[in-house]
Design an enzyme around this catalytic site. Structure first.
Site, PDB file in Angstrom:
ATOM      1  N   ASP A  94      38.805  32.754  36.037  1.00 29.85           N
ATOM      2  CA  ASP A  94      39.798  33.211  36.987  1.00 29.85           C
ATOM      3  C   ASP A  94      40.028  32.356  38.190  1.00 29.85           C
ATOM      4  OD1 ASP A  94      40.972  35.129  39.305  1.00 29.85           O
ATOM      5  OD2 ASP A  94      41.284  35.895  37.196  1.00 29.85           O
ATOM      6  N   HIS A 147      41.438  36.352  44.280  1.00 31.53           N
ATOM      7  CA  HIS A 147      41.327  36.892  43.123  1.00 31.53           C
ATOM      8  C   HIS A 147      40.036  37.073  42.239  1.00 31.53           C
ATOM      9  CE1 HIS A 147      43.323  37.818  39.057  1.00 31.53           C
ATOM     10  NE2 HIS A 147      44.270  38.330  39.747  1.00 31.53           N
ATOM     11  N   SER A 200      44.849  43.037  36.088  1.00 30.27           N
ATOM     12  CA  SER A 200      43.735  41.935  36.295  1.00 30.27           C
ATOM     13  C   SER A 200      42.565  42.944  36.836  1.00 30.27           C
ATOM     14  CB  SER A 200      44.158  41.264  37.525  1.00 30.27           C
ATOM     15  OG  SER A 200      45.079  40.035  37.046  1.00 30.27           O
TER      16      SER A 200
END
Length: 478
Positions: A167, A204, A414
């Protein structure tokens, strides 16, 4: 109604790839992004066949010449992919690329090779799937606690399950959150702009690591910053980047991947074919996000879960809305999505533990759910005005800014993905199962919980420590 986020995000990703002209596809629709003037083919004989075939199909009517067709990248790599330039990437606009379309048509059914695809667009793979996440992060007070809350199981380095998160990287202050104290990996590249404001999508990977660790504390989580630069990467680079991510520590028990793209096909991504074949020969389970397109169109690599050779290798994960009873408005769906987990307004670590950190919203919320749902979905609430939606001479709104002080609410497949990955890891620990693929199969077989998604009853993986979030009807105040 705010401008289409797909076009807003196209501009954002194009800025992150200033030297790579991009177009929307297929043709003049908007389902994915791809590199203009370039196609992909397998190395060696097939790449040469693609070159020769495309060259013979270009005519005066196309405005292109045989000289336009040439190799545009290395001929050999572990992904087994060659980039072939088939036209001038400066021609045309974002609405499509005639040269690439001609190349695809020329290679539709080459003699003697029917049924085997030889050529592909070079798609953009992104964490902001459909170039649009479920929402942007919203500050959450530390006193509210994480959701899912940390499970009671402890951490034991000798028995911990290895989970690799591919990621964005880890924020500088991630260790300030005790649950991430033993997490390792790459730092987030360029957290803030010159004014000290958080960049879009930073945090994230940190948020995902926090979800894995909360659901399964007995995990050895490693985060790789493979997907910086607006969370986007070209398909031609993606396979090689996946190989690089596993090179540093070897193949883990579980890979949590919250990125992908559609491509209008049902046989996968040419650019990750080499990696997926290598994955099949390992014991690693790939847990992959189904995407936020609110569509049944296969989203890759998650959709490999529906291909016979990969059904035990990949777990594709969609998102449940806040109450856990139905699919989230943004979640992809269909038979290729094998399980759903909570993915709306989860709470976890982002940044700002050391000092409050500002963030300016990029997208404006909508007046109505852009996916047609009748609850106050992430498209609408909490309301804010974004930078990208307000550009132009007629802009009247001022983008909203918030301060993060550690925790965030965030939505998307996600985040359903690391919840599911954590549940697989927790199952392995609880049942002393060393094979993640066997744990996946056993977990789904033992699951007795279901949710309703687009009229279908689907397996729902709800962590014991997850708290449902009340759903607000449109008729009630947001």
């Amino acid at each position: 109604m705010a401008p289409q986020r797909f076009h807003e995000q196209f501009d954002q990703i194009q800025r992150s790839m200033p030297d790579i002209p991009l177009a929307m596809g297929p043709d003049d629709s908007a389902e994915f992004f791809y590199e203009k003037g370039v196609v992909l083919a397998r190395d060696g004989e097939e790449a040469r066949l693609v070159e020769d075939t495309v060259r013979t199909h270009f005519t005066e009517a196309t405005g292109l010449t045989a000289d336009s067709v040439r190799r545009a990248g290395p001929e050999t790599n572990r992904s087994g992919i060659t980039r072939i330039q088939v036209g001038d990437p400066g021609h045309g606009d974002r609405r499509g690329d005639r040269a690439v379309a001609n190349a695809l048509r020329a290679l539709r059914e080459p003699e003697g090779r029917a049924g085997r695809r030889l050529v592909s667009r070079n798609h953009v793979v992104s964490i902001a799937v459909n170039a649009c996440p479920g929402d942007e992060p919203v500050p959450a007070p530390l006193t509210q606690g994480a959701n899912p809350a940390p499970a009671e199981a402890g951490y034991d380095a000798d028995t911990a399950v290895d989970v690799l998160v591919i990621d964005t990287g880890l924020m500088h202050d991630y260790r300030s959150y005790p649950l991430l104290a033993h997490v390792q990996g790459d730092p987030q590249i360029k957290e803030t702009d010159a004014a000290g404001v958080l960049q879009q999508y930073v945090g994230h990977g940190t948020f995902i690591a926090g979800l894995v660790a909360a659901v399964s504390p007995n995990t050895e989580v490693t985060v790789r910053n493979t997907l910086n630069d607006a969370g986007a990467i070209l398909e031609s680079d993606f396979g090689e980047a996946l190989f690089a991510a596993v090179d540093q520590n070897g193949w883990p028990d579980v890979i949590s991947l919250s990125a992908g793209t559609t491509n209008g096909r049902t046989d996968g991504l040419l650019g990750v074919e080499g990696f997926m074949q290598a994955l099949r020969g390992q014991r690693t389970l790939l847990v992959a996000a189904a995407g936020n397109n609110a569509s049944a169109t296969p989203f890759w690599p998650a959709a490999y879960a529906d291909l016979p050779d990969y059904r035990d290798v990949v777990l594709s994960v969609g998102a449940l809305r806040g109450d856990g009873e139905h699919g989230a408005c943004f979640s992809n769906h269909g038979a290729w999505v094998k399980a759903y987990a909570p993915g709306e307004r989860l709470i976890g670590p982002l940044t700002g533990f050391d000092a409050p950190t500002p963030y300016t919203y990029q997208h404006s919320t909508y007046d109505a759910c852009r996916f047609g749902f009748t609850y106050s979905c992430t498209c609408q609430y909490p309301t804010h005005t974004g930078v990208l939606s307000q550009q132009g001479a007629n802009s009247t709104g001022k983008p909203d800014q918030v301060m993060f002080e550690g925790f965030a609410h965030w939505s998307g497949t996600s985040f359903a993905t690391p919840v599911a990955a954590g549940l697989v890891a927790a199952y392995m620990t609880a049942n002393k199962e060393s094979d993640a693929r066997a744990a996946r199969t056993q977990l789904l077989a033992a699951n007795t919980e279901y949710a309703e998604v687009r009229g279908a009853h689907v397996p729902a993986l709800r962590p014991p420590t997850w708290r449902p979030v009340p759903v607000v009807p449109l008729s009630a105040p947001a």
